[in-house]
Motif scaffolding. Structure first.
Motif, short mmCIF file in Angstrom:
data_model
loop_
_atom_site.label_atom_id
_atom_site.label_comp_id
_atom_site.label_asym_id
_atom_site.label_seq_id
_atom_site.Cartn_x
_atom_site.Cartn_y
_atom_site.Cartn_z
N VAL A 12 35.59 43.67 41.48
CA VAL A 12 34.75 42.15 42.91
C VAL A 12 35.23 41.03 41.99
O VAL A 12 35.28 40.67 41.56
CB VAL A 12 33.49 43.31 43.24
N ALA A 13 35.56 40.61 43.12
CA ALA A 13 35.83 38.83 43.07
C ALA A 13 35.68 38.35 42.01
O ALA A 13 35.72 37.45 41.01
CB ALA A 13 34.54 38.17 43.43
N CYS A 14 37.12 38.79 41.81
CA CYS A 14 38.28 38.84 40.22
C CYS A 14 38.58 37.61 40.48
O CYS A 14 39.14 36.39 40.05
CB CYS A 14 38.07 39.39 39.63
N GLY A 15 39.50 37.50 42.44
CA GLY A 15 40.25 35.99 41.98
C GLY A 15 42.16 36.93 42.61
O GLY A 15 42.89 36.54 42.75
N TYR A 40 48.94 42.75 36.24
CA TYR A 40 48.11 41.48 36.22
C TYR A 40 47.27 41.86 36.00
O TYR A 40 46.76 42.36 37.54
CB TYR A 40 48.79 40.30 38.04
N TYR A 41 46.38 41.74 34.86
CA TYR A 41 44.76 42.11 35.24
C TYR A 41 43.68 40.59 34.90
O TYR A 41 43.89 39.42 34.10
CB TYR A 41 43.93 42.71 33.55
N PHE A 42 42.78 40.54 35.79
CA PHE A 42 41.92 39.34 35.69
C PHE A 42 40.86 40.03 35.25
O PHE A 42 39.67 40.23 36.20
CB PHE A 42 42.05 39.85 37.20
N ASP A 43 40.37 39.36 34.04
CA ASP A 43 39.25 39.92 33.30
C ASP A 43 38.95 38.28 33.39
O ASP A 43 38.40 37.78 32.89
CB ASP A 43 39.97 39.84 32.03
N THR A 75 41.91 34.89 32.79
CA THR A 75 41.09 34.72 32.44
C THR A 75 40.07 33.84 32.87
O THR A 75 40.92 32.73 33.36
CB THR A 75 39.84 34.53 30.73
N SER A 76 39.03 33.80 33.40
CA SER A 76 37.94 32.34 34.05
C SER A 76 39.08 31.61 33.74
O SER A 76 38.67 30.26 35.00
CB SER A 76 36.81 32.12 33.16
#
Length: 163
Positions: A17-20, A110-113, A162-163
């Motif tokens: 949730v809310a990772c972009g 695509y992974y949003f870590d 990442t961030s």
């Protein structure tokens, strides 16, 4: 005359949730010949901003199948399709990637870590905003939903943010 391959690709957007994921998908839609498909957005369009759990659960499967069929049509018409479905479970990621590859469609993951603190701030902003196409999620529920997420394995994703 040789026929040029004009097929697009499918990109599975993976993250908590809310990772972009949605923000990224919307950017790609503006910058490329692409469209994003969101199960959340579809269900919110159908039921309004406060659907019941029963409404969401009873229509999830049909919405999912509809967007899969739509994605195939869009890709075969030359568009890239960004699937903003979360893909919290490893088995669902493998299943949908295999589905598209069996249809002859390139599928990427695509992974949003993104760290929890950043996601909580993004979630607060989203909850205060006017976006009727995203669920408003209580802060206490972010950690609850995180408990359902299965982290991708190192070789599972094609790109990591990442961030």
């Amino acid at each position: 005359m040789l026929e040029k391959n004009t097929h697009g690709k499918v990109v599975l957007l993976i993250g908590k949730v809310a990772c972009g994921k949605t923000t990224y998908a919307r950017q790609m839609q503006e910058q490329e010949r692409a469209i994003f498909l969101s199960l959340d957005e579809l269900q919110l369009d159908i039921f309004g901003e406060s659907p019941t759990r029963e409404q969401l659960d009873s229509t999830y499967s049909g919405c999912f199948e509809h967007q899969k069929r739509l994605a195939i049509k869009l890709v075969k018409n030359g568009l890239d399709v960004y699937l903003d479905w979360g893909f919290w479970e490893q088995s669902s990621r493998h299943e949908i990637r295999d589905f598209f590859e069996n249809e002859g469609i390139e599928a990427y993951q695509y992974y949003f870590d993104i760290p929890l603190e950043i996601r909580l701030e993004r979630n607060r902003k989203r909850n205060l905003g006017n976006d009727n196409h995203s669920f408003k999620i209580k802060e206490k529920d972010v950690a609850f939903f995180d408990g359902f997420f299965e982290e991708p394995e190192l070789n599972e994703t094609d790109r990591t943010f990442t961030s």
